[in-house]
Design an enzyme around this catalytic site. Structure first.
Site, PDB file in Angstrom:
ATOM      1  N   HIS A  82      -7.861  -5.057  -0.020  1.00 23.17           N
ATOM      2  CA  HIS A  82      -6.579  -4.160  -0.170  1.00 23.17           C
ATOM      3  C   HIS A  82      -6.118  -4.963   0.749  1.00 23.17           C
ATOM      4  CE1 HIS A  82      -3.947  -1.435  -0.080  1.00 23.17           C
ATOM      5  NE2 HIS A  82      -4.186  -0.975   0.805  1.00 23.17           N
ATOM      6  N   SER A 123       0.761  -0.885   0.277  1.00 28.66           N
ATOM      7  CA  SER A 123      -0.573  -0.277  -0.169  1.00 28.66           C
ATOM      8  C   SER A 123       0.719   1.388   0.200  1.00 28.66           C
ATOM      9  CB  SER A 123      -1.089   0.217   0.863  1.00 28.66           C
ATOM     10  OG  SER A 123      -2.109   1.229   1.363  1.00 28.66           O
ATOM     11  N   GLU A 135      -9.221  -4.901  -4.755  1.00 32.31           N
ATOM     12  CA  GLU A 135      -8.674  -4.396  -3.674  1.00 32.31           C
ATOM     13  C   GLU A 135      -9.420  -3.374  -2.722  1.00 32.31           C
ATOM     14  OE1 GLU A 135      -5.656  -3.456  -3.122  1.00 32.31           O
ATOM     15  OE2 GLU A 135      -4.751  -4.569  -4.295  1.00 32.31           O
TER      16      GLU A 135
END
Length: 534
Positions: A449, A226, A345
């Site tokens: 995610h 990330s 995600e």
């Protein structure tokens, strides 16, 4: 993309590491009676005492730079001072100053936070040349998180690697770009890249100390997820990071995403300075005003203003070019790259923005208000009726829509890195039963995610069943073999091809056939989005 009601990535921190305990402060320097020799290592600043566990040793809260407090706030990291006696490295230190993430977690007002943690397998003491070193940069939108919450024991023991997890300054402390901070010796640096410089200081600590922990400073892999992947990509493009690592793994943030520009970042910095009662100026006195503002005020005003964070391109040699431009022009640190995203995600962000169910009509309204003239084509390609929940439809189109987390933008990065001549290994994590970062009742999180993290750092988000554990074993094998020699391979797992065409992406899911090649340009409708101008 037109602005509207669609949830925006910048509105939500990318990984709420604060979901787990970040660790409390521990005494830094303490005389210890007769420590176990196996748990003591001599660093360049003095000996540290860690803990011996079954199969590995762990050393926590080691300073890699001086506390960035007082006059050192918003300055490049300075050398830490040597200590007398044996440093107590048996517990983590404070996480960097941050407010709690949407998922809960502790607030920290600590500026004294530039510490790292080392996990080294017992096998390290048997290797004369030293084991590969993997340096983990945590996610959290560059506003939250800590290195200490990531249990690296499995990576270290199963993969025969030394793992270093680091803290770096967050939020306004790591990423404030304000012209007044560029005075005196600091004129050499573009304000706003303090978090990036912290990471590079940690990498330099690794160069000086890896051998003491059984690691090889000539074989370092920087990896992050990330915002940590965004920062890894920025370090890939940073001249001041040259020689500090030999490989990069970037998880769930495309390396061709734009970062902040000098002009936009400094405009926001001036607005922030005015909001906390300081001038929009460029003098040392203006910087002194900011350095006198309490931590709590800085954090709260920064969050209230919704200001951006992350690396700043331009202004100096730390990041002179946008990462995409640096790669295109061949002006980057030319090392092998492993790069990828997760299948779903955006389900994380949609679940946070819409915790309650939405109707098909509401879904259509959201798409129309956000995509304007392109809405009809998008609704035809992603009709609510094709999905079990309109929120899943919304998350799917956002995951596909050429945003910075999307498979399409990752494909752009794979292709660009390939053209630049460096080895690229591409993946997509696809276990839709993975433990989620945030479990919303009545919503299928899928491979959202951050869901791959538990497979590298067991227990982070939940437990794995036997098939998932086998996938975890394969992923740890792939990640650590890449650290060893730049080629991911795992026992009893399929071959991972070097990326040469769009179907050279390895889908990672449990069960028979769960690991296989996939063309993510097709599964994510990349041509469709490109034709729409996204």
């Amino acid at each position: 993309m037109p602005k509207g009601d669609l949830v925006r990535l910048t509105a939500i921190p990318l990984l709420a590491s604060a979901l787990l305990l970040g660790g409390a402060a521990a005494p830094a320097m303490a005389q210890q009676p007769a420590p176990e020799p196996s748990a003591v290592v001599r660093t360049d600043l003095g000996p540290v005492r860690g803990q011996s566990q079954s199969g590995y040793r762990i050393f926590q809260g080691i300073p890699f730079a001086a506390p960035p407090t007082g006059d050192l706030r918003w300055r490049p990291p300075q050398p830490a001072r040597p200590w007398q006696g044996v440093y107590d490295a048996t517990a983590p230190r404070d996480q960097c100053a941050q407010l709690p993430a949407p998922y809960g977690g502790p607030t920290s007002y600590a500026e004294d936070c530039l510490y790292l943690n080392v996990t080294t397998p017992d096998s390290a003491r048997r290797h004369r040349r030293g084991l590969p070193v993997m340096v983990w940069v945590h996610g959290g939108g560059n506003v939250t998180g800590a290195g200490s919450i990531y249990n690296a024991a499995k990576l270290a023991m199963d993969g025969d690697v030394v793992v270093v997890t680091v803290n770096y300054r967050l939020g306004p402390f790591g990423w404030l770009a304000y012209e007044g901070l560029e005075n005196g010796a600091d004129r050499r640096y573009q304000a706003g890249n303090y978090g990036l410089l912290d990471q590079q200081a940690a990498l330099r600590w690794v160069q000086r100390n890896a051998r003491a922990f059984g690691g090889d400073p000539r074989n370092v892999t920087m990896f992050g997820e990330s915002a940590g992947a965004q920062d890894a990509c920025a370090n890939l493009a940073s001249p001041t990071a040259a020689g500090l690592f030999q490989k990069v793994i970037a998880q769930s943030f495309t390396c061709v995403a734009p970062v902040r520009t000098e002009a936009s970042a400094e405009d926001e910095g001036a607005t922030f300075a005015e909001a906390v009662g300081c001038a929009k100026g460029s003098s040392a006195a203006d910087a002194a005003c900011l350095r006198a503002v309490p931590v709590k005020t800085l954090l709260e005003v920064f969050e209230a203003k919704g200001l951006n964070v992350g690396p700043v391109a331009g202004g100096d040699r730390v990041l002179p070019l946008q990462p995409a431009e640096a790669i295109e022009r061949g002006r980057f640190n030319r090392v092998p790259v492993m790069h990828g995203n997760t299948l779903d995600e955006w389900r994380l962000f949609v679940s946070l923005a819409y915790p309650n169910p939405i109707t098909a009509a509401e879904y259509e309204d959201i798409v129309r208000s956000s995509y304007g003239a392109a809405a009809d084509a998008i609704l035809a390609r992603y009709p609510a009726a094709d999905y079990p929940d309109p929120r899943i439809a919304l998350a799917t189109l956002q995951t596909d829509s050429n945003e910075i987390l999307s498979a399409c933008r990752h494909q752009d990065a794979f292709q660009q890195l390939k053209r630049a001549g460096v080895p690229v290994y591409a993946y997509q994590f696809a276990d839709r039963a993975a433990p989620p970062l945030f479990d919303l009742p009545g919503f299928e999180e899928g491979a959202e995610h951050a869901s791959e993290l538990t497979y590298l750092f067991p227990g982070l988000l939940g437990d794995l069943n036997p098939e998932q554990t086998r996938l975890s074993d394969a992923m740890v094998g792939y990640w650590t073999s890449f650290a060893h020699n730049g080629k991911p391979a795992a026992r009893q797992a399929p071959h991972w091809p070097r990326f040469r065409s769009s179907d050279d992406v390895l889908s990672l899911a449990p069960g028979a056939g769960g690991i296989h090649r996939v063309d993510t340009t097709k599964t994510s409708n990349c041509s469709f989005w490109s034709d729409l101008g996204f």
